[in-house]
Scaffold this motif. Structure first.
Motif, PDB file in Angstrom:
ATOM      1  N   SER A  26       2.000   9.229 -10.670  1.00  0.00           N
ATOM      2  CA  SER A  26       1.088   9.198 -11.821  1.00  0.00           C
ATOM      3  C   SER A  26       0.288  10.494 -11.938  1.00  0.00           C
ATOM      4  N   CYS A  27       0.082  11.153 -10.796  1.00  0.00           N
ATOM      5  CA  CYS A  27      -0.682  12.410 -10.797  1.00  0.00           C
ATOM      6  C   CYS A  27       0.202  13.628 -11.072  1.00  0.00           C
ATOM      7  N   ILE A  42       1.122  -4.437  -7.626  1.00  0.00           N
ATOM      8  CA  ILE A  42       0.709  -3.044  -7.421  1.00  0.00           C
ATOM      9  C   ILE A  42      -0.005  -2.579  -8.683  1.00  0.00           C
ATOM     10  N   HIS A  43      -1.322  -2.502  -8.615  1.00  0.00           N
ATOM     11  CA  HIS A  43      -2.124  -2.210  -9.811  1.00  0.00           C
ATOM     12  C   HIS A  43      -1.949  -0.772 -10.284  1.00  0.00           C
ATOM     13  N   GLU A  44      -1.470   0.089  -9.409  1.00  0.00           N
ATOM     14  CA  GLU A  44      -1.252   1.487  -9.797  1.00  0.00           C
ATOM     15  C   GLU A  44      -0.144   1.627 -10.848  1.00  0.00           C
ATOM     16  N   GLY A  79       1.013   6.211  -7.165  1.00  0.00           N
ATOM     17  CA  GLY A  79      -0.170   6.994  -7.492  1.00  0.00           C
ATOM     18  C   GLY A  79       0.127   8.487  -7.530  1.00  0.00           C
ATOM     19  N   ALA A  84       2.180   1.688  -3.443  1.00  0.00           N
ATOM     20  CA  ALA A  84       1.111   2.083  -4.362  1.00  0.00           C
ATOM     21  C   ALA A  84       0.765   3.562  -4.211  1.00  0.00           C
ATOM     22  N   GLU A  85       0.781   4.047  -2.978  1.00  0.00           N
ATOM     23  CA  GLU A  85       0.463   5.468  -2.756  1.00  0.00           C
ATOM     24  C   GLU A  85       1.479   6.366  -3.449  1.00  0.00           C
ATOM     25  N   ARG A 126       0.836  -1.204   0.000  1.00  0.00           N
ATOM     26  CA  ARG A 126       0.000   0.000   0.000  1.00  0.00           C
ATOM     27  C   ARG A 126       0.876   1.262   0.000  1.00  0.00           C
ATOM     28  N   ASP A 132      -1.669   2.430 -14.082  1.00  0.00           N
ATOM     29  CA  ASP A 132      -2.027   3.848 -14.207  1.00  0.00           C
ATOM     30  C   ASP A 132      -0.809   4.671 -14.596  1.00  0.00           C
ATOM     31  N   LEU A 133       0.345   4.351 -14.005  1.00  0.00           N
ATOM     32  CA  LEU A 133       1.574   5.069 -14.338  1.00  0.00           C
ATOM     33  C   LEU A 133       1.928   4.893 -15.815  1.00  0.00           C
TER      34      LEU A 133
END
Length: 1002
Positions: A534-535, A574-576, A531, A527-528, A524, A579-580
């Motif tokens: 990615s933003c 890590i599914h994020e 994330g 992943a944070e 987690r 997104d990356l």
């Protein structure tokens, strides 16, 4: 009542009048002062007594003093709880935990270095002293001639208290000091010793001094509950009453029926079964007491009567002291004291014992009663905060909490067993998390405590904190989780290699829910951060923290793999990351559009600075995404197969994007392998450039179709090559020819071709076994891999392993050879038996995959690394890497139909229906030929046909029945004439796919 015996002393020590001293047998005397003696101690120079918190001392006769001094009461402000006399002076412990030092002249001064500490235990040697604080810290002072201070070797000694940092985190139960050596004991019975070891008094099997605390491994799991140090010997007491002694035995003080030194702890056999309750060592003698039978035993030097047996001898076996009769009836033994030449015993009546006795206090630990009191709110918040700080700021206190005491389980503490009661930990932290104020204060203190942890802990008990903190983190809110997780990760990564190994062993034995929780915490946190990146967030701090979390995840992942824990790989994903990659792709596409716009603006001379700044920001963002992806490559277990392929493709495209097109490789179809070798041997090819291929005498631009066909043709040539670099096995799989040593460079160039195919995302039509990809990834092939390559051979070996009868194995007449080659020295003379058959099978498999092709694989792998300059391929599992090079093994032909698109026609047209009818009638071989015709390769893309485009374009020409289908291999376009009937379509299609070299287009 105080009973004493040994060298002559002032009658009654002036505690009572001389006529009030009772004389018993064998020189024993006893007295009962009006004010009871609460504690006492005797050293080389002084004897000290505590009565009602006041201290009186008496100088003993010695080499310097030929008579006893007078009893002197020390004028002290504080009440004293403990006194310990050493070689020259004494150490006093006040009720408030303050330590005072008494010198030779009986002057008392506060000890420097412990002003803000609460001491709970003290101990004295000849020239040094030791103190234990309530938070589990050990402090030492005095001389360091033999390393008795536990500091570095060249430390000169210190008059003020010095912290023994290496013991930080160890939950201690007791300290002890002897002549020039020191010992401590943990709550789980682990024994640490250091200092002088000339007679083996450290119990380490040698006579080398130790300057740092060292675990006495031979006492592990002996359930040690107390230690006592003498002049040059040591005694330990185990739960149940077993006594071990070691060190100097010259006076018989070890009790082993001999006068030899012992370098290892040895049981005092004569006391076996006596359930000893106390043991204490003097200068050259030892006392033990058995409370249940009210007996005291002595052994060692008795030349001045200190054995209490009426004889002036050296005694090497325990013998009972002849105690006064009233000791057996009215009193119980509270404490025994062995000094230089004296022995003492404090007796209390049972009712008096509860209020007068002074047992050693232990380190502060967390328990349910304390938590319940905090939750009740009856105590002021300031008091609760103080207690929270006391417990949670000390790793030793935490490590001493939550022990699994049922069946003495915590005494089994070892590198394999942490001794924690996991249910107790869970319930305790669950209670704490009910109160927001409590848990917030705990987190704040724990975070500070983590920063102070020793990266080189001396005992495995220090590592319990690394198991406890994750359970605390699990119950926190997001912000608290992140900060504490990072602090924990930092300290884990700072641990020395040996501690890492022990911690990983503890992880491997955690309950399933604890291990899954551990994975979740660090997944987690990772992943944070991904994330946030990615933003659009950037910064070295983000990637630095991400690396920390991923490194811990990697440790846990490796533990799960090696220990065969039932934690699925998907728990680490890590599914994020997806997104990356989406964000990176969108950024690259945006940059491409902006590049075109910027070029247009330059032409129109309308370029503005704002556009330039925005462009630079996007470039920085793109570069930061690639930095992050390159970090993820080193931790492949956190990405699923699709994400790994996308990462590999992204990194490959990045290299392509910054490389000019290289030379075009001109190849003859008829001599593709020789032409390729000739080209590669010129060493002018830039492997980082995208491969471009042209077939001599044919028109066509390589838009990936021609290069795909190139590798397909190369594969066929390699298998037919006269040099026999490869050999086909019974399974139709291909392996290196072990006899192909005449052309090492051939294996090198074979590796180059395979690497080039992988790098350029093409397939090789050579069916290598999974073992090759394991070896490339530095994994060892197994018997199952041999079964894939040579099923019959492997099944014979499996039958050998499964055979129950010894005679059957012997009748096989196998020896340690393989096709005449010895698997081990003299292998032809060693028969395979039921006992050694596993070794034989292991060596057999190793020979096939490793030893027999060692040089071949070495050259192949060197070439593979050259041909694929992007080392990100190492993030794939062997099965994934095999699929990347071979393509998918599944030919789902219906999927090919489902993914087709149409131009100038539709799926409902009669021609299209006829086409698919004919296609599904084709043999498997002709279907694969169709793939070669259409794409240049018969390999199915990873992920199936849906990952490759198929467009059927209708050609409405007047002479359609005379034309053959055509293919644009680079784009997956089938140009299909409008045939008049299904038979014509069938004939033309079969002819086309059989001679696709003629009709394919680039």
């Amino acid at each position: 009542m105080l009973c004493f015996w040994g060298a002559q002393v002032r009658e009654g020590f002036e505690l009572v009048k001389p006529d009030q001293v009772k004389h018993g047998k064998c020189g024993l005397r006893s007295l009962c002062p009006r004010t009871a003696v609460q504690d006492m101690s005797a050293g080389r120079s002084f004897a000290g007594f505590i009565q009602d918190g006041k201290v009186s001392v008496l100088r003993l006769r010695s080499e310097d003093y030929d008579h006893d001094g007078k009893l002197k009461q020390l004028q002290l402000k504080n009440k004293i709880r403990l006194i310990v006399c050493g070689g020259d002076g004494a150490v006093l412990l006040a009720n408030g935990g303050k330590v005072l030092i008494m010198d030779k002249s009986t002057v008392c001064k506060p000890l420097k270095g412990l002003e803000n500490r609460q001491v709970i235990q003290i101990a004295c040697g000849d020239h040094h002293s030791v103190a234990l604080t309530n938070d589990g810290q050990v402090f030492v002072w005095g001389e360091n001639s033999h390393g008795q201070l536990g500091s570095r070797k060249d430390h000169p000694g210190s008059p003020s208290a010095q912290h023994v940092q290496s013991l930080s985190g160890v939950p201690l139960a007791q300290i002890s000091a002897g002549g020039d050596h020191s010992f401590v004991l943990s709550l789980s019975g682990v024994v640490f010793g250091w200092g002088k070891n000339s007679a083996g008094q450290l119990g380490l099997g040698d006579t080398t001094d130790r300057h740092v605390p060292t675990v006495v491994n031979s006492l592990n799991q002996k359930k040690t509950v107390s230690i006592s140090c003498g002049g040059e010997h040591t005694a330990t007491l185990s739960k149940g009453g077993t006594v071990f002694t070691f060190g100097s035995g010259g006076c018989g003080q070890l009790g082993h029926k001999s006068f030899r030194d012992e370098h290892h702890p040895r049981v005092v056999a004569e006391l076996w079964g006596s359930e000893v309750s106390q043991v204490t060592c003097g200068r050259h003698h030892t006392l033990v007491s058995v409370t249940s039978s009210k007996l005291i035993y002595s052994f060692g030097c008795g030349m001045q009567g200190q054995l209490g047996n009426g004889e002036m001898i050296k005694q090497s076996v325990p013998f009972p002291v002849d105690l006064p009769t009233e000791c057996n009836h009215d009193y119980t033994i509270e404490k025994i004291i062995a000094g230089e030449n004296h022995s003492f015993a404090l007796f209390f009546k049972e009712l008096e014992s509860k209020g007068i006795s002074n047992p050693s206090r232990g380190v502060l630990t967390l328990n349910d009663r304390m938590i319940d009191r905090w939750l009740s709110g009856t105590d002021p918040w300031a008091t609760i905060k103080q207690e929270i700080n006391a417990v949670f700021s000390s790793a030793a206190s935490l490590n001493g909490s939550f022990l699994k005491i049922n069946c003495d389980d915590h005494y089994q503490m070892s590198e394999e067993h942490c001794g924690l009661d996991f249910d107790l930990v869970k319930s305790s932290f669950a209670k704490l998390s009910e109160n927001k104020s409590l848990i917030s204060e705990v987190v704040k203190v724990v975070e500070q405590m983590l920063r102070s942890l020793n990266p080189n802990p001396v005992g495995v008990e220090s590592l319990r904190v690394y198991l406890l903190v994750p359970e605390l983190i699990r119950r926190l809110k997001k912000q608290q989780k992140t900060e504490l997780t990072e602090a924990l990760a930092t300290k884990i990564l700072q641990l020395d290699p040996d501690s890492h190994k022990v911690l990983e062993k503890y992880w491997s034995k955690l309950p399933d829910d604890w291990l899954k929780s551990l994975v979740k915490i660090f997944r987690r946190a990772s992943a944070e951060l991904i994330g946030q990146i990615s933003c659009g967030k950037m910064g070295c701090d983000l990637t630095r923290r991400l690396k920390k979390f991923l490194k811990i995840l990697q440790m846990i992942y490796q533990v799960c793999c090696s220990a065969n824990r039932d934690i699925p790989n998907r728990d680490f994903i890590i599914h994020e990351i997806s997104d990356l990659l989406d964000t990176l792709q969108a950024t690259l596409e945006d940059l491409q559009l902006r590049l075109q716009l910027l070029q247009l603006l330059r032409l129109l001379q309308l370029l503005q600075s704002a556009m330039t700044e925005d462009w630079e920001d996007m470039l920085k963002l793109k570069d930061f995404y690639f930095v992050t992806i390159n970090i993820l490559v080193k931790f492949p277990f956190v990405a699923d197969n699709v994400s790994k392929r996308r990462i590999f493709h992204s990194l490959q495209c990045q290299l392509f994007r910054f490389r000019a097109n290289g030379k075009v490789l001109h190849i003859n179809r008829e001599s593709v392998w020789l032409d390729t070798l000739t080209y590669l041997r010129k060493k002018k090819h830039s492997f980082r450039n995208p491969l471009q291929v042209t077939f001599i005498g044919e028109n066509g631009v390589d838009m990936r179709g021609l290069s795909a066909e190139f590798f397909s043709l190369l594969s066929q040539s390699l298998l037919k090559w006269e040099n026999k670099v490869l050999e086909v096995h019974e399974s139709s799989l291909v392996w290196f020819n072990p006899d192909g040593m005449q052309a090492n460079r051939d294996f090198y160039y074979l590796g180059v071709i395979c690497g080039m195919a992988l790098y350029n995302l093409h397939y090789i039509n050579i069916d290598f076994p999974l073992a090759l990809f394991k070896k490339l990834l530095q994994q060892r092939p197994t018997l199952n891999d041999l079964e894939e390559l040579s099923p019959v051979e492997a099944r014979s070996l499996k039958s050998l392993l499964e055979e129950d009868e010894d005679e059957v194995v012997d009748m096989l007449f196998l020896d340690f050879t393989f096709k005449g080659k010895k698997l081990i020295p003299n292998g032809d003379q060693i028969q395979v038996t039921k006992v050694n058959r596993q070794k034989y099978v292991d060596l057999y498999v190793d020979f096939v995959f490793n030893k027999s092709v060692k040089k071949q694989f070495k050259h192949f792998s060197r070439g593979f690394f050259k041909g694929c300059p992007l080392d990100a391929w190492s993030m794939f599992h062997p099965e994934e890497l095999q699929e990347l090079l071979h393509g998918s093994p599944k030919y789902e032909w219906k999927e090919l139909q489902q993914c087709a698109s149409y131009e100038k026609c539709s799926a409902s047209d009669e021609l299209i229906k006829n086409f698919w009818t004919v296609f599904f009638e084709l043999s498997e071989e002709n279907k694969k030929k169709f793939l070669i015709f259409l794409y240049g390769t018969d390999r199915v893309p990873v992920g199936g046909f849906s990952k490759r485009s198929l467009k059927i374009l209708l050609s409405d020409c007047p002479d359609a029945d005379d034309r053959l289908p055509e293919a644009q291999t680079c784009f997956g376009i089938l140009i299909l004439p409008k045939y008049s009937d299904i038979n014509t379509l069938r004939n033309k299609l079969i002819h086309a796919v059989s001679f696709c070299e003629v009709f394919g287009r680039g």
